[in-house]
Design a protein around this motif. Structure first.
Motif, PDB file in Angstrom:
ATOM      1  N   GLY A   1       0.846  -1.004   0.062  1.00  0.00           N
ATOM      2  CA  GLY A   1       0.045  -0.201  -0.206  1.00  0.00           C
ATOM      3  C   GLY A   1       1.038   1.302  -0.140  1.00  0.00           C
ATOM      4  N   VAL A   2       0.460   2.294  -0.683  1.00  0.00           N
ATOM      5  CA  VAL A   2       1.342   3.399  -0.787  1.00  0.00           C
ATOM      6  C   VAL A   2       0.226   4.616  -0.581  1.00  0.00           C
ATOM      7  CG1 VAL A   2       0.938   3.619  -3.210  1.00  0.00           C
ATOM      8  CG2 VAL A   2       2.983   4.886  -2.137  1.00  0.00           C
ATOM      9  N   THR A   3       0.661   5.567   0.155  1.00  0.00           N
ATOM     10  CA  THR A   3      -0.096   7.068   0.391  1.00  0.00           C
ATOM     11  C   THR A   3       0.016   7.925  -0.538  1.00  0.00           C
ATOM     12  OG1 THR A   3       1.413   7.939   1.893  1.00  0.00           O
ATOM     13  CG2 THR A   3       0.068   6.166   2.756  1.00  0.00           C
ATOM     14  N   LEU A   4      -1.025   8.594  -0.847  1.00  0.00           N
ATOM     15  CA  LEU A   4      -0.944   9.936  -1.755  1.00  0.00           C
ATOM     16  C   LEU A   4       0.091  10.886  -1.109  1.00  0.00           C
ATOM     17  CD1 LEU A   4      -4.451  10.315  -2.781  1.00  0.00           C
ATOM     18  CD2 LEU A   4      -2.597   9.794  -4.388  1.00  0.00           C
ATOM     19  N   GLY A   5       0.161  10.785   0.158  1.00  0.00           N
ATOM     20  CA  GLY A   5       1.094  11.850   0.708  1.00  0.00           C
ATOM     21  C   GLY A   5       2.599  11.666   0.589  1.00  0.00           C
ATOM     22  N   GLU A   6       3.014  10.295   0.454  1.00  0.00           N
ATOM     23  CA  GLU A   6       4.173   9.965   0.269  1.00  0.00           C
ATOM     24  C   GLU A   6       4.657   9.993  -1.359  1.00  0.00           C
ATOM     25  OE1 GLU A   6       5.424   5.757   0.485  1.00  0.00           O
ATOM     26  OE2 GLU A   6       3.558   5.303   1.316  1.00  0.00           O
ATOM     27  N   LEU A   7       3.481   9.809  -2.093  1.00  0.00           N
ATOM     28  CA  LEU A   7       3.664  10.120  -3.526  1.00  0.00           C
ATOM     29  C   LEU A   7       4.050  11.424  -4.023  1.00  0.00           C
ATOM     30  CD1 LEU A   7       0.955   7.611  -4.843  1.00  0.00           C
ATOM     31  CD2 LEU A   7       3.286   7.203  -5.205  1.00  0.00           C
ATOM     32  N   LEU A   8       3.046  12.296  -3.170  1.00  0.00           N
ATOM     33  CA  LEU A   8       3.432  13.866  -3.531  1.00  0.00           C
ATOM     34  C   LEU A   8       4.726  14.174  -2.996  1.00  0.00           C
ATOM     35  CD1 LEU A   8       2.367  16.570  -4.371  1.00  0.00           C
ATOM     36  CD2 LEU A   8       1.181  16.674  -2.113  1.00  0.00           C
ATOM     37  N   ARG A   9       5.228  13.896  -1.588  1.00  0.00           N
ATOM     38  CA  ARG A   9       6.556  14.077  -1.261  1.00  0.00           C
ATOM     39  C   ARG A   9       7.594  13.652  -2.298  1.00  0.00           C
ATOM     40  NH1 ARG A   9       7.094  10.506   3.340  1.00  0.00           N
ATOM     41  NH2 ARG A   9       7.899   9.111   1.769  1.00  0.00           N
ATOM     42  N   ASP A  10       7.455  12.372  -2.780  1.00  0.00           N
ATOM     43  CA  ASP A  10       8.737  11.971  -3.700  1.00  0.00           C
ATOM     44  C   ASP A  10       8.678  12.520  -4.970  1.00  0.00           C
ATOM     45  OD1 ASP A  10       9.335  10.499  -1.251  1.00  0.00           O
ATOM     46  OD2 ASP A  10       8.559   8.757  -2.050  1.00  0.00           O
TER      47      ASP A  10
END
Length: 440
Positions: free
Chosen positions: A141-150
Motif C-alpha cells: 500500500g502506498v499513500t498519496l502523501g508519500e507519492l506527493l512528497r517524492d
C-alpha cells in the motif's frame, strides 16, 4: 497468459495495447473514445502533476499524457497483469510518467489482491484488502502523501481515482497529509458508504461538484471559507420561498452492478429544474463550495466551451423553481438573490453577458407574462445582491391569473456574423444563492 494485441488506432504515433477477451477494449472505449475523463477539462489549466489512482492498463494515463503535454503523470496499479500492460502502454512517455506497482491506501502496509469480487469480476475489478489472519501480503500500500512528497511537486493538479471500493479506507483517515494539496478530482464512489466517508473528509474543503452517471468531478478545491451570514429581517420571517429547498440536499449515488450501473439522481436540486438549456450552457449544483453567501449549496450555470455560438444569436439557460406561488393583482413582491458572475477572459468582440431573476405569471388560457428585475451584466469579485420589487399587473381581458413561478436566466450574445466557439468568449459562469421571493 492472455494474448496482447495492438489497436488499429494509436496515440501520438504510439501503439495502444490490449488483451483479447478482457475488459480492456471496453475501458479503451470509455476512456479514449468517449473521453469520460474529459469532464474535468474545463477546470484544468496546464496541469503540472496528475495522479492516476487505479491506472488499470494505462488508458486513462494515456489520455492525460496526450491531452496535457506539459503534465507529469504518476500511474498506480496493484494488479500484476494490469501493471505490466500499463507499463507497456506508457513506455513511450518515459520521463513524463512514474509507474508505481502498488495500491493507494491510507498507510504504507502490505495488502492482499482480491480479483473478481466486484461488479462483473473481470480484469478492471480487482480489489485490495488488509491481510486476514495467516494471509501473506502480495502488494504494498502506498499513500498519496508519500507519492506527493517524492514527486518533487508542491501540489496535485488532478487526482483521478477509481480504486474499487478502497476509497472508503483512503478517505477515512490520514488524508490531511495530501488532501489540502489537491486542486481537482475525478473520483468513482462505489456505494453510499463511500459517498458518506468522502463527503465527511471534504467537509472542510471548498469545491464545485458535477455529477455524472458513474463518477463525480470536484473542481477548484480550496480551503473552505466561513459563510457570511445574513442578518434576519422581517421580510425573511414571512418569506414564502427561501433558498430553493437546498437544505438537506442529497444526490443519490450511482450503483455499480454486474454488467453495468444504475444511475443515481440527476436532479439539479430538489426544487429547481432546467426548463430551457441551450447547448452552449450546462447547469449543475455546486455543493458545499464555501463560496456561497450562506447555507451549503448554490446553483451554478456555466458555458460549455466545447459548443459553438451561432452568428448573431443569444444562447441562454433558463431555470424554474417548481413551487407555484399564489399572487394577486396589485400585490408587490420582492425578489432577492446573491449572485456571483465570473468571466475568465476579455474578448475582442462586443460580447454581452448577463443574468437576472424574473417572475412568470401563468394565466388560465396557458399564456404567460414575465416580470423581470434589473440584470447583472458585469463580472463580480464575490456575491452581490440582485433583484427588485415587481408589481402584479391586472390580468388582460378574458384571462384569469392562476399562479406565478420564480425563474433564473443567464445569457450571452454573439454579435459576430459567423459562428464562434464558446471557448473564444472565455468561461462565463453565474452562481445563484439564497434566493427569496416574498410579499412586501
Amino acid at each position: 497468459m492472455q494474448q496482447i494485441r495492438t489497436l488499429s488506432l494509436s496515440i501520438d504515433g504510439n501503439p495502444i495495447y490490449y488483451r483479447a477477451g478482457t475488459s480492456d477494449k471496453e475501458a479503451i472505449g470509455d476512456v479514449l473514445f468517449k473521453e469520460e475523463y474529459g469532464v474535468v477539462d474545463r477546470d484544468l489549466r496546464s496541469p503540472g502533476l496528475i495522479v492516476d489512482c487505479g491506472a488499470y492498463a494505462g488508458y486513462s494515463s494515456l489520455y492525460f499524457l496526450h491531452k496535457y503535454p506539459g503534465a507529469h503523470v504518476i500511474a498506480i496499479e496493484p494488479d500484476d497483469a494490469n501493471f505490466e500492460l500499463c507499463r507497456l502502454n506508457l513506455e513511450a512517455y518515459n520521463g513524463r510518467v512514474t509507474l508505481v506497482h502498488a495500491a493507494v491506501w491510507p498507510e504504507a502496509v502490505g495488502l492482499v489482491l482480491h480479483p473478481g469480487e466486484l461488479a462483473d469480476g473481470r480484469e478492471w475489478a480487482t480489489m485490495v484488502k488488509p491481510p486476514a489472519k495467516n494471509e501473506t501480503p502480495d502488494v504494498k500500500g502506498v499513500t498519496l502523501g508519500e507519492l506527493l512528497r517524492d514527486s518533487g511537486f508542491e501540489k496535485i493538479d488532478l487526482v483521478k481515482m477509481n480504486i474499487e471500493c478502497s476509497e472508503v479506507a483512503v478517505f477515512s483517515r490520514n488524508y490531511a497529509a495530501w488532501l489540502p494539496h489537491v486542486r481537482n478530482m475525478v473520483v468513482q464512489l462505489h456505494d453510499k458508504t463511500a459517498e458518506d466517508v468522502f463527503f465527511q473528509a471534504m467537509s472542510e474543503r471548498a469545491f464545485l461538484m458535477t455529477r455524472f452517471p458513474t463518477i463525480f468531478v470536484f473542481a477548484a478545491i480550496a480551503p473552505k471559507a466561513a459563510p457570511k451570514q445574513i442578518a434576519p429581517t422581517r421580510l425573511e420571517a414571512v418569506n414564502e420561498l427561501s433558498n430553493g429547498g437546498f437544505e438537506e440536499l442529497r444526490v443519490a449515488p450511482a450503483q455499480i452492478v454486474p454488467g453495468g450501473w444504475i444511475a443515481g439522481s440527476t436532479d439539479i436540486a430538489l426544487d429547481w429544474h432546467a426548463v430551457v438549456c441551450d447547448p452552449a450552457f450546462h447547469v449543475s449544483l455546486a455543493v458545499r463550495t464555501g463560496r456561497q453567501r450562506s447555507g451549503e449549496n448554490a446553483l451554478l450555470i456555466r458555458m460549455n466551451p466545447d459548443e459553438v455560438i451561432e452568428p448573431k444569436s443569444s444562447p441562454y439557460a433558463a431555470i424554474e423553481n417548481k413551487h407555484t406561488l399564489r399572487v394577486h393583482e396589485g400585490e408587490q413582491w420582492r425578489l432577492r438573490a446573491f449572485v456571483a458572475a465570473h468571466k475568465t477572459q476579455e474578448t475582442a468582440v462586443e460580447v454581452v453577458t448577463g443574468a437576472y431573476l424574473f417572475v412568470r405569471l401563468l394565466y388560465d388560457d396557458g399564456s404567460t407574462d414575465d416580470l423581470p428585475t434589473p440584470p447583472l451584466l458585469e463580472s463580480t469579485d464575490g456575491y452581490v445582491e440582485r433583484g427588485g420589487v415587481v408589481v402584479i399587473p391586472p390580468s388582460p381581458p378574458g384571462r384569469k391569473l392562476k399562479h406565478a413561478t420564480l425563474w433564473l436566466y443567464v445569457w450571452i450574445v454573439n454579435p459576430e456574423p459567423a459562428e464562434t466557439p464558446a471557448a473564444s468568449f472565455g468561461l462565463w459562469e453565474v452562481f445563484f444563492d439564497d434566493i427569496s421571493f416574498a410579499r412586501t
